[in-house]
Design a protein around this motif. Structure first.
Motif, PDB file in Angstrom:
ATOM      1  N   ASN A   7      -3.887   0.650  -2.472  1.00 55.17           N
ATOM      2  CA  ASN A   7      -3.316  -0.661  -2.765  1.00 55.17           C
ATOM      3  C   ASN A   7      -2.707  -0.610  -4.165  1.00 55.17           C
ATOM      4  OD1 ASN A   7      -2.701  -3.350  -3.182  1.00 55.17           O
ATOM      5  ND2 ASN A   7      -4.627  -4.094  -2.327  1.00 55.17           N
ATOM      6  N   LYS A   8      -1.417  -0.872  -4.236  1.00 55.39           N
ATOM      7  CA  LYS A   8      -0.672  -0.713  -5.488  1.00 55.39           C
ATOM      8  C   LYS A   8      -1.235  -1.545  -6.633  1.00 55.39           C
ATOM      9  CE  LYS A   8       4.113  -0.924  -7.149  1.00 55.39           C
ATOM     10  NZ  LYS A   8       5.509  -1.229  -6.770  1.00 55.39           N
ATOM     11  N   ILE A   9      -1.802  -2.717  -6.317  1.00 57.83           N
ATOM     12  CA  ILE A   9      -2.262  -3.592  -7.400  1.00 57.83           C
ATOM     13  C   ILE A   9      -3.491  -3.046  -8.125  1.00 57.83           C
ATOM     14  CG2 ILE A   9      -1.320  -5.642  -6.264  1.00 57.83           C
ATOM     15  CD1 ILE A   9      -4.142  -6.415  -5.436  1.00 57.83           C
ATOM     16  N   PHE A  10      -4.144  -2.024  -7.547  1.00 57.21           N
ATOM     17  CA  PHE A  10      -5.331  -1.454  -8.183  1.00 57.21           C
ATOM     18  C   PHE A  10      -5.034  -0.152  -8.923  1.00 57.21           C
ATOM     19  CE2 PHE A  10      -7.224  -4.158  -4.897  1.00 57.21           C
ATOM     20  CZ  PHE A  10      -8.177  -4.838  -5.645  1.00 57.21           C
ATOM     21  N   ILE A  11      -3.761   0.232  -9.003  1.00 54.64           N
ATOM     22  CA  ILE A  11      -3.406   1.475  -9.695  1.00 54.64           C
ATOM     23  C   ILE A  11      -3.342   1.227 -11.197  1.00 54.64           C
ATOM     24  CG2 ILE A  11      -1.626   3.237 -10.008  1.00 54.64           C
ATOM     25  CD1 ILE A  11      -0.851   2.788  -7.071  1.00 54.64           C
ATOM     26  N   LYS A  12      -4.076   2.012 -11.953  1.00 57.09           N
ATOM     27  CA  LYS A  12      -4.108   1.872 -13.416  1.00 57.09           C
ATOM     28  C   LYS A  12      -3.098   2.790 -14.084  1.00 57.09           C
ATOM     29  CE  LYS A  12      -7.321   1.995 -17.327  1.00 57.09           C
ATOM     30  NZ  LYS A  12      -8.742   2.211 -17.740  1.00 57.09           N
ATOM     31  N   SER A  13      -3.050   4.044 -13.656  1.00 57.80           N
ATOM     32  CA  SER A  13      -2.139   4.972 -14.327  1.00 57.80           C
ATOM     33  C   SER A  13      -1.907   6.215 -13.469  1.00 57.80           C
ATOM     34  CB  SER A  13      -2.699   5.385 -15.693  1.00 57.80           C
ATOM     35  OG  SER A  13      -3.934   6.064 -15.551  1.00 57.80           O
ATOM     36  N   TRP A  14      -0.888   6.953 -13.867  1.00 55.39           N
ATOM     37  CA  TRP A  14      -0.553   8.244 -13.257  1.00 55.39           C
ATOM     38  C   TRP A  14      -1.140   9.338 -14.138  1.00 55.39           C
ATOM     39  CZ3 TRP A  14       2.196  10.047  -8.987  1.00 55.39           C
ATOM     40  CH2 TRP A  14       2.554  11.396  -9.011  1.00 55.39           C
ATOM     41  N   ILE A  15      -1.876  10.252 -13.549  1.00 54.69           N
ATOM     42  CA  ILE A  15      -2.493  11.353 -14.292  1.00 54.69           C
ATOM     43  C   ILE A  15      -1.738  12.633 -13.982  1.00 54.69           C
ATOM     44  CG2 ILE A  15      -4.595  12.674 -14.711  1.00 54.69           C
ATOM     45  CD1 ILE A  15      -6.197  10.299 -13.761  1.00 54.69           C
ATOM     46  N   LYS A  16      -1.294  13.305 -15.015  1.00 53.88           N
ATOM     47  CA  LYS A  16      -0.518  14.539 -14.825  1.00 53.88           C
ATOM     48  C   LYS A  16      -1.452  15.740 -14.752  1.00 53.88           C
ATOM     49  CE  LYS A  16       3.560  12.756 -17.229  1.00 53.88           C
ATOM     50  NZ  LYS A  16       4.488  12.947 -18.372  1.00 53.88           N
ATOM     51  N   GLU A  17      -2.200  15.814 -13.700  1.00 57.79           N
ATOM     52  CA  GLU A  17      -3.065  16.965 -13.482  1.00 57.79           C
ATOM     53  C   GLU A  17      -3.105  17.277 -11.995  1.00 57.79           C
ATOM     54  OE1 GLU A  17      -7.570  15.293 -13.069  1.00 57.79           O
ATOM     55  OE2 GLU A  17      -6.778  15.267 -15.106  1.00 57.79           O
ATOM     56  N   ALA A  59       7.953   4.042  -6.154  1.00 54.10           N
ATOM     57  CA  ALA A  59       7.303   2.747  -5.931  1.00 54.10           C
ATOM     58  C   ALA A  59       6.647   2.239  -7.210  1.00 54.10           C
ATOM     59  CB  ALA A  59       6.266   2.871  -4.824  1.00 54.10           C
ATOM     60  N   LEU A  60       6.045   3.132  -7.980  1.00 57.71           N
ATOM     61  CA  LEU A  60       5.384   2.731  -9.217  1.00 57.71           C
ATOM     62  C   LEU A  60       6.381   2.317 -10.290  1.00 57.71           C
ATOM     63  CD1 LEU A  60       2.587   5.452  -9.468  1.00 57.71           C
ATOM     64  CD2 LEU A  60       2.356   3.074  -8.749  1.00 57.71           C
ATOM     65  N   ASN A  61       7.572   2.908 -10.248  1.00 62.56           N
ATOM     66  CA  ASN A  61       8.589   2.594 -11.247  1.00 62.56           C
ATOM     67  C   ASN A  61       9.436   1.388 -10.865  1.00 62.56           C
ATOM     68  OD1 ASN A  61       7.848   4.740 -12.901  1.00 62.56           O
ATOM     69  ND2 ASN A  61       9.190   6.182 -11.825  1.00 62.56           N
ATOM     70  N   HIS A  62       9.227   0.881  -9.661  1.00 64.06           N
ATOM     71  CA  HIS A  62      10.000  -0.268  -9.204  1.00 64.06           C
ATOM     72  C   HIS A  62       9.577  -1.505  -9.994  1.00 64.06           C
ATOM     73  CE1 HIS A  62      12.126  -2.938  -6.487  1.00 64.06           C
ATOM     74  NE2 HIS A  62      12.601  -1.887  -5.856  1.00 64.06           N
ATOM     75  N   ASP A  63      10.550  -2.206 -10.559  1.00 65.88           N
ATOM     76  CA  ASP A  63      10.198  -3.309 -11.452  1.00 65.88           C
ATOM     77  C   ASP A  63      10.073  -4.652 -10.752  1.00 65.88           C
ATOM     78  OD1 ASP A  63      13.574  -3.741 -12.878  1.00 65.88           O
ATOM     79  OD2 ASP A  63      12.800  -3.741 -10.825  1.00 65.88           O
ATOM     80  N   PHE A  68       0.833  -1.196   0.000  1.00 65.19           N
ATOM     81  CA  PHE A  68       0.000   0.000   0.000  1.00 65.19           C
ATOM     82  C   PHE A  68       0.870   1.248   0.000  1.00 65.19           C
ATOM     83  CE2 PHE A  68      -3.039  -3.134   0.956  1.00 65.19           C
ATOM     84  CZ  PHE A  68      -4.315  -2.612   0.836  1.00 65.19           C
ATOM     85  N   LEU A  69       0.413   2.275  -0.714  1.00 64.76           N
ATOM     86  CA  LEU A  69       1.163   3.521  -0.831  1.00 64.76           C
ATOM     87  C   LEU A  69       0.397   4.658  -0.164  1.00 64.76           C
ATOM     88  CD1 LEU A  69       2.187   3.324  -4.611  1.00 64.76           C
ATOM     89  CD2 LEU A  69       3.497   2.547  -2.625  1.00 64.76           C
ATOM     90  N   ARG A  70       1.084   5.397   0.679  1.00 62.17           N
ATOM     91  CA  ARG A  70       0.485   6.602   1.288  1.00 62.17           C
ATOM     92  C   ARG A  70       0.681   7.735   0.294  1.00 62.17           C
ATOM     93  NH1 ARG A  70      -0.597   8.059   6.752  1.00 62.17           N
ATOM     94  NH2 ARG A  70      -1.991   9.862   6.657  1.00 62.17           N
ATOM     95  N   THR A  71      -0.365   8.069  -0.413  1.00 58.52           N
ATOM     96  CA  THR A  71      -0.260   9.083  -1.468  1.00 58.52           C
ATOM     97  C   THR A  71      -0.526  10.490  -0.962  1.00 58.52           C
ATOM     98  OG1 THR A  71      -2.601   8.971  -2.117  1.00 58.52           O
ATOM     99  CG2 THR A  71      -1.076   7.364  -3.115  1.00 58.52           C
ATOM    100  N   HIS A  72      -1.188  10.567   0.166  1.00 55.58           N
ATOM    101  CA  HIS A  72      -1.703  11.856   0.637  1.00 55.58           C
ATOM    102  C   HIS A  72      -2.028  11.687   2.117  1.00 55.58           C
ATOM    103  CE1 HIS A  72      -4.825  15.009   1.133  1.00 55.58           C
ATOM    104  NE2 HIS A  72      -4.251  15.621   0.112  1.00 55.58           N
TER     105      HIS A  72
END
Length: 259
Positions: free
Chosen positions: A208-218, A244-248, A198-202
């Motif tokens: 939960n990282k497995i449910f992340i679809k994409s990064w939105i630049k807004e 964390a998202l770029n970790h392979d 899990f990522l603390r975004t805010h």
């Protein structure tokens, strides 16, 4: 409530005994024990409603005691140091604990909660859940206990999409579209669920990282989840989230606790 104190250090026994007499008048201290053998005898003789149970007792643990009891018809409040073995499992099982040295306000709160839990008769299920956690050496738990007003829900960690703070409460959003409100802060769950991916975004959001679809630049950066939710990423958390998202290396969700 008939109460039994179990701790291998007599000074801790005496300190808790004094606190109970002064600040917890609804408790009746029926005995003390300094090891597992004594505790088994006292439990059989006194049939307590509540155990104040130390985790580390020389070469034994409070968990050893619980494993030896075929039935657990009492409430347990663990008394422990924060970094001791088993503290993470205690948190995931939603079992109450007190840190040494014991704070008076926290003791009173834990006792009040114990009274409520005895009325719902869910203690044995929680303790068995805890002991199952401790059987595993995995780092990511399979399930987590979420205490609600009239029940305790046992939820698969992999089914939690995200968590959102609501003052001192936390909303859990599940893949089943269910929403669960828990009377604990997001900070507590962030500490527990980080090892599960899990990522603390805010300040108000845990994802939960497995449910992340994409990064939105807004708006400085947001996460788009598989269910369509858009979750803000605060500036202080942006670098850590992107890293964390770029970790392979894939997260392993199969090495959980055995439930």
């Amino acid at each position: 409530m008939k109460t039994l104190i179990i701790d291998d250090e007599q000074s801790n026994v005496e300190n808790l005994s004094n606190l109970i007499r002064e600040y917890c008048p609804r408790l009746t201290l029926v005995g003390t024990a300094n090891n597992v053998s004594q505790a088994l005898q006292q439990i059989a003789a006194q049939q307590p409603d509540l155990l104040l149970l130390d985790i580390h007792m020389g070469k034994e643990t409070g968990f050893d005691l619980l494993r030896l009891l075929p039935t657990k018809d009492f409430e347990v409040i663990f008394v422990t140091a924060f970094n001791e073995y088993g503290i993470d499992a205690i948190k995931f099982a939603a079992v109450d604990y007190l840190l040494k040295p014991v704070d008076i306000a926290e003791l009173v709160l834990a006792v009040n909660k114990a009274e409520e839990k005895i009325a719902t008769k869910q203690t044995a299920q929680q303790l068995n859940f805890l002991l199952n956690h401790l059987k595993s050496t995995g780092t990511a738990p399979a399930k987590i206990a979420l205490p609600q007003l009239h029940e305790i829900r046992y939820v698969s960690v992999s089914d939690i999409i995200r968590c959102e703070a609501d003052n001192s409460y936390t909303h859990f959003f599940l893949s089943s579209f269910e929403k669960i409100l828990v009377s604990k802060s997001l900070k507590e769950y962030a500490e527990m669920l980080t090892s599960a991916g899990f990522l603390r975004t805010h300040q108000s959001h845990l994802v939960n990282k497995i449910f992340i679809k994409s990064w939105i630049k807004e708006d400085g950066g947001m996460l788009l989840l598989n269910n369509g939710d858009k979750i803000p990423v605060s500036r202080p958390n942006k670098t850590a989230v992107q890293a964390a998202l770029n970790h392979d290396r894939p997260l392993n969700f199969t090495r959980g606790f055995n439930i």
